[in-house]
Design a protein around this motif. Structure first.
Motif, short mmCIF file in Angstrom:
data_model
loop_
_atom_site.label_atom_id
_atom_site.label_comp_id
_atom_site.label_asym_id
_atom_site.label_seq_id
_atom_site.Cartn_x
_atom_site.Cartn_y
_atom_site.Cartn_z
N PHE A 1 2.33 6.22 -5.89
CA PHE A 1 2.09 7.39 -5.03
C PHE A 1 1.98 6.97 -3.57
O PHE A 1 2.70 7.45 -2.71
N SER A 2 1.07 6.02 -3.28
CA SER A 2 0.88 5.58 -1.89
C SER A 2 2.13 4.92 -1.34
O SER A 2 2.51 5.13 -0.19
N PHE A 3 2.80 4.13 -2.18
CA PHE A 3 3.98 3.40 -1.72
C PHE A 3 5.12 4.37 -1.38
O PHE A 3 5.88 4.13 -0.44
N THR A 4 5.20 5.47 -2.12
CA THR A 4 6.23 6.47 -1.85
C THR A 4 6.07 7.03 -0.43
O THR A 4 7.04 7.16 0.32
N GLY A 5 4.82 7.37 -0.07
CA GLY A 5 4.59 7.85 1.29
C GLY A 5 4.83 6.77 2.32
O GLY A 5 5.47 6.97 3.35
N PHE A 6 4.34 5.56 1.99
CA PHE A 6 4.42 4.43 2.91
C PHE A 6 5.87 4.09 3.23
O PHE A 6 6.24 3.88 4.39
N LEU A 7 6.73 4.06 2.20
CA LEU A 7 8.09 3.59 2.47
C LEU A 7 8.90 4.61 3.24
O LEU A 7 9.91 4.25 3.86
N HIS A 8 8.47 5.86 3.25
CA HIS A 8 9.16 6.83 4.11
C HIS A 8 9.01 6.47 5.59
O HIS A 8 9.83 6.87 6.40
N ARG A 9 7.95 5.71 5.91
CA ARG A 9 7.81 5.26 7.31
C ARG A 9 8.80 4.15 7.65
O ARG A 9 8.99 3.82 8.80
N GLY A 10 9.43 3.56 6.62
CA GLY A 10 10.39 2.47 6.84
C GLY A 10 11.77 3.02 7.10
O GLY A 10 12.69 2.84 6.31
N GLY A 11 11.95 3.65 8.25
CA GLY A 11 13.25 4.19 8.60
C GLY A 11 13.39 5.66 8.29
O GLY A 11 14.40 6.27 8.59
#
Lengths: 265, 265
Positions: A17-27
């Motif tokens: 869950f957290s990683f899904t939101g986090f990786l949206h910040r990667g580009g």
């Protein structure tokens, strides 16, 4: 600037869950296009996944979202390069073995004068300020503690030394840190780092960076304690605690077990 | 017994074809159900993927087959546990940093009396004979060569020492080895290790363990040199060379650059 994500939990927990939101910040919603990585501690073992490409388009990142790896400590990082080229050797997190444990490190910020930090046991593979600082920091810990601290008093001494070393690095610029050894997760705040602890009764959380809501009550048992740390809060309906500059928090099993620096004691 | 797979190439090359056959041995055509791993060297950087589950059912292994990672050196391993539990910390390949380079190691075989091999710089995270032997071997290299060998003569001295250390480990049981430092791939044969070098004119190859044929001519340029090493030949229509017990081969850019031991000079 890069972004950090960490987790400490008392039961093996997936961070999808957290990683899904986090990786949206990667580009995606963020400018951090220069690689990403995530490290998991599982049953005394360690593995990391790193990619020098934007996380939002990475098939490896998609796998991590879809394939729940259950872990008690996670460290993740998305990179916006300042020092060092965009390449695999410069992609966080970095890892070195000390005392038979894999130590994992990710850094957000930028340092000056880092080239003169003396190295001993550990040497960088890439050419970033971050990895050089890691090799120096771990080498200093090992120089003063050649063996694994044997009791609480030695452990407290190690943590005091870690805080002093972090403060020295903060003196060289911006040094937000996540560091782990498999038992403990260490978080040092130089400018920006926030955390939240979730425990029963569990509720719903909405990601800030993606349209996703999770009801943790459906995925947890009443005894679970799961803490998440991030450069900026990842959800918009929960109360995250922002760390104080100069503060070192030591986490174990989802709880803060020690606090060094200017934060409340 | 475990199985080993290695590659040395003069251009970044994907190992999807060989890995597809190899991973079928991980619980498919072979008994090696106790985890697998693969390590890639890319532009001076290093990453590995490890999973303590059978490779034939691993979503991470499927990703590696489908997502071509181009690399000049690859080391892979599938495990049938003998010493040490089935868990992530015991899953090959193992890695340690020496002289600012990631050294990667995978072992096939079983040793006796390994517990008394003295450790120095490097300590095992798990509890296998393989990782203990790696920590001893790398520690011995570092003790005698505190710095990266500066010229050909020092490098030859390093390789002679490596061969002596491998022979000492062969004296403790079965020790088939793949080892790499990003520049060189080292292969030591104790009982079983075979290799093949593919270069122009490229032809077709048929996997022994899966129904798959590749025409390398469609995927290569005339200057490519790609060598593959494996415990047992992976294709059934090519002439693999079996190594001789006690032989150490040093590979660079797909070619053998040094040979130590009883093999033909």
């Amino acid at each position: 600037m890069c972004e950090l994500l960490g987790m400490s939990a008392n039961v093996p927990t997936d961070i999808c869950f957290s990683f899904t939101g986090f990786l949206h910040r990667g580009g995606g919603t963020g400018p951090h296009r220069d690689g990403w990585g995530i490290a998991f501690y599982e049953e005394g073992g360690y593995r990391d996944f790193r990619d020098p490409h934007p996380s939002v388009r990475s098939p490896i990142a998609r796998l991590i979202c879809d394939y729940p790896i259950k872990s008690t400590i996670v460290i993740s990082h998305i990179r916006q390069a300042n020092v060092g080229q965009v390449r695999l050797a410069n992609t966080h997190p970095f890892v070195r073995e000390m005392w038979g444990r894999p130590w994992c490190y990710a850094h957000n910020g930028q340092l000056t004068g880092w080239q003169t930090l003396p190295l001993g046991f550990y040497h960088p593979v890439g050419d970033t300020d971050s990895e050089h600082a890691f090799c120096w920091l771990l080498g200093e810990l090992r120089r003063r503690f050649p063996e694994l601290p044997a009791d609480d008093e030695q452990r407290r001494g190690l943590w005091r030394l870690l805080h002093r070393l972090c403060e020295r690095l903060r003196g060289l610029g911006v040094f937000n840190l996540l560091l782990a050894d498999g038992d403990y997760l260490y978080a040092f705040c130089s400018t920006r780092l926030a955390h939240i602890t979730r425990r029963a009764p569990f509720g719903r959380a909405n990601l800030s960076d993606a349209e996703l809501t999770v009801n943790f009550a459906e995925h947890t048992t009443p005894d679970d304690v799961v803490s998440v740390l991030a450069t900026e809060p990842l959800t918009d309906n929960e109360d995250w605690v922002r760390m104080v500059p100069g503060e070192l928090l030591v986490w174990k099993d989802g709880e803060i077990v020690a606090r060094h620096g200017p934060g409340p004691a």
